[in-house]
Design an enzyme around this catalytic site. Structure first.
Site, PDB file in Angstrom:
ATOM      1  N   ARG A 170       0.219   3.211  -5.108  1.00  0.00           N
ATOM      2  CA  ARG A 170      -0.245   2.910  -6.459  1.00  0.00           C
ATOM      3  C   ARG A 170       0.818   2.066  -7.158  1.00  0.00           C
ATOM      4  O   ARG A 170       2.020   2.328  -7.048  1.00  0.00           O
ATOM      5  CB  ARG A 170      -0.485   4.197  -7.261  1.00  0.00           C
ATOM      6  CG  ARG A 170      -1.726   4.982  -6.849  1.00  0.00           C
ATOM      7  CD  ARG A 170      -2.999   4.226  -7.221  1.00  0.00           C
ATOM      8  NE  ARG A 170      -4.205   4.966  -6.907  1.00  0.00           N
ATOM      9  CZ  ARG A 170      -4.863   4.893  -5.754  1.00  0.00           C
ATOM     10  NH1 ARG A 170      -4.387   4.102  -4.794  1.00  0.00           N
ATOM     11  NH2 ARG A 170      -5.965   5.590  -5.559  1.00  0.00           N
ATOM     12  N   GLU A 199      -4.713  -3.834 -12.289  1.00  0.00           N
ATOM     13  CA  GLU A 199      -5.443  -4.549 -11.247  1.00  0.00           C
ATOM     14  C   GLU A 199      -6.774  -5.100 -11.767  1.00  0.00           C
ATOM     15  O   GLU A 199      -7.584  -4.332 -12.280  1.00  0.00           O
ATOM     16  CB  GLU A 199      -5.678  -3.629 -10.047  1.00  0.00           C
ATOM     17  CG  GLU A 199      -4.368  -3.219  -9.385  1.00  0.00           C
ATOM     18  CD  GLU A 199      -4.534  -2.251  -8.231  1.00  0.00           C
ATOM     19  OE1 GLU A 199      -3.572  -2.093  -7.446  1.00  0.00           O
ATOM     20  OE2 GLU A 199      -5.610  -1.617  -8.120  1.00  0.00           O
ATOM     21  N   HIS A 221      -4.876  -5.143  -2.990  1.00  0.00           N
ATOM     22  CA  HIS A 221      -5.327  -3.748  -2.839  1.00  0.00           C
ATOM     23  C   HIS A 221      -6.368  -3.622  -1.726  1.00  0.00           C
ATOM     24  O   HIS A 221      -7.448  -3.050  -1.918  1.00  0.00           O
ATOM     25  CB  HIS A 221      -5.883  -3.219  -4.165  1.00  0.00           C
ATOM     26  CG  HIS A 221      -5.802  -1.710  -4.258  1.00  0.00           C
ATOM     27  ND1 HIS A 221      -5.528  -1.043  -5.423  1.00  0.00           N
ATOM     28  CD2 HIS A 221      -5.959  -0.736  -3.323  1.00  0.00           C
ATOM     29  CE1 HIS A 221      -5.536   0.266  -5.220  1.00  0.00           C
ATOM     30  NE2 HIS A 221      -5.791   0.474  -3.937  1.00  0.00           N
TER      31      HIS A 221
END
Length: 257
Positions: A170, A199, A221
């Site tokens: 994270r 994000e 990601h």
């Protein structure tokens, strides 16, 4: 009336679990689906940075090989993973899998004791020792109030070996402004991030300001997203919902129901 939030991921920091608990809303998550894809992505980042693959690729595109006038050139350091000390933050299934791959590469994996916690047993290496002695540090822990910003300037300054920092967990685990400062000061050798504090990250965010550097790799990601893992995730998500409807809930998130 809302009865279930079925999170299509392992992390549940996007859910107000206290609210769910108060209002009797169950929360489920996905578990064990990324056992291969995330560790493999973490190692892809390690290998690319350790061997300066991005820098060499850019040089080849720019015609440096032809200008060298010989069969190879050595403009950037190339380092082996074999023999390196790997600090693993997070001892869950992903951390364990990373440790297994590390041993296959001839690395020396260490599970970091939780920051500020002692007496966790022989599995763990003290937090400070991991920071001071690791050649590579890789993050595989959840984002919680206790872990948010766990890597900031005090931690970077404690990294005596100037390690690579890999984050496929994270973005909020690392202070991104401190990350940039650590890169500028040479406190770390490089950074491989698959996650960001926000994000997608704003174009003027600290992470995006260093994304063009040869010793920085940022992917969007997607460490979790191999074709195989996506199928496993979808199947498990359906199972979670069907099990809840049938009265036999599975993968309930602790503290949310």
């Amino acid at each position: 009336m809302l009865k279930l939030i079925a999170v299509a991921a392992t992390g549940t920091d996007c859910v107000d679990k206290a609210y769910c608990r108060k209002h009797g809303i169950a929360v489920t998550n996905i578990r064990g689906y990324a056992l291969h894809t995330v560790p493999e992505h973490a190692f892809a980042l390690m290998l690319a940075l350790q061997r300066n693959i991005v820098a060499y690729r850019s040089d080849v595109i720019a015609g440096v090989w032809q200008k060298a006038g010989q069969f190879c050139f050595f403009d950037h350091p190339i380092r082996d993973l074999a023999g390196a000390r790997l600090g693993i933050v997070g001892e869950g299934v992903l951390g364990q899998r990373v440790a297994g791959l590390a041993k296959a590469f001839g690395m020396h994996p260490m599970f970091a004791a939780h920051k500020g916690v002692s007496g966790l047993g022989p599995l763990y290496t003290p937090w400070d020792e991991v920071l001071e002695t690791s050649d590579v540090i890789t993050l595989h822990c959840p984002l919680t109030p206790q872990t948010r910003g766990m890597i900031a300037m005090p931690e970077f300054r404690a990294m005596k070996g100037a390690p690579l920092l890999i984050n496929t967990a994270r973005g909020g685990l690392v202070d991104e402004s401190a990350l940039v400062q650590a890169l500028d000061e040479g406190l770390i050798l490089g950074a491989g991030f698959d996650v960001a504090a926000e994000e997608p990250p704003p174009i003027d965010s600290p992470l995006m300001r260093v994304v063009h550097r040869a010793n920085v790799i940022v992917t969007p990601h997607i460490a979790w997203a191999s074709d195989e893992a996506q199928k496993t995730l979808a199947d498990q998500l359906i199972d979670n919902i069907e099990s809840f409807v049938s009265g036999t809930p599975r993968n309930l998130v602790e503290g949310a129901f």
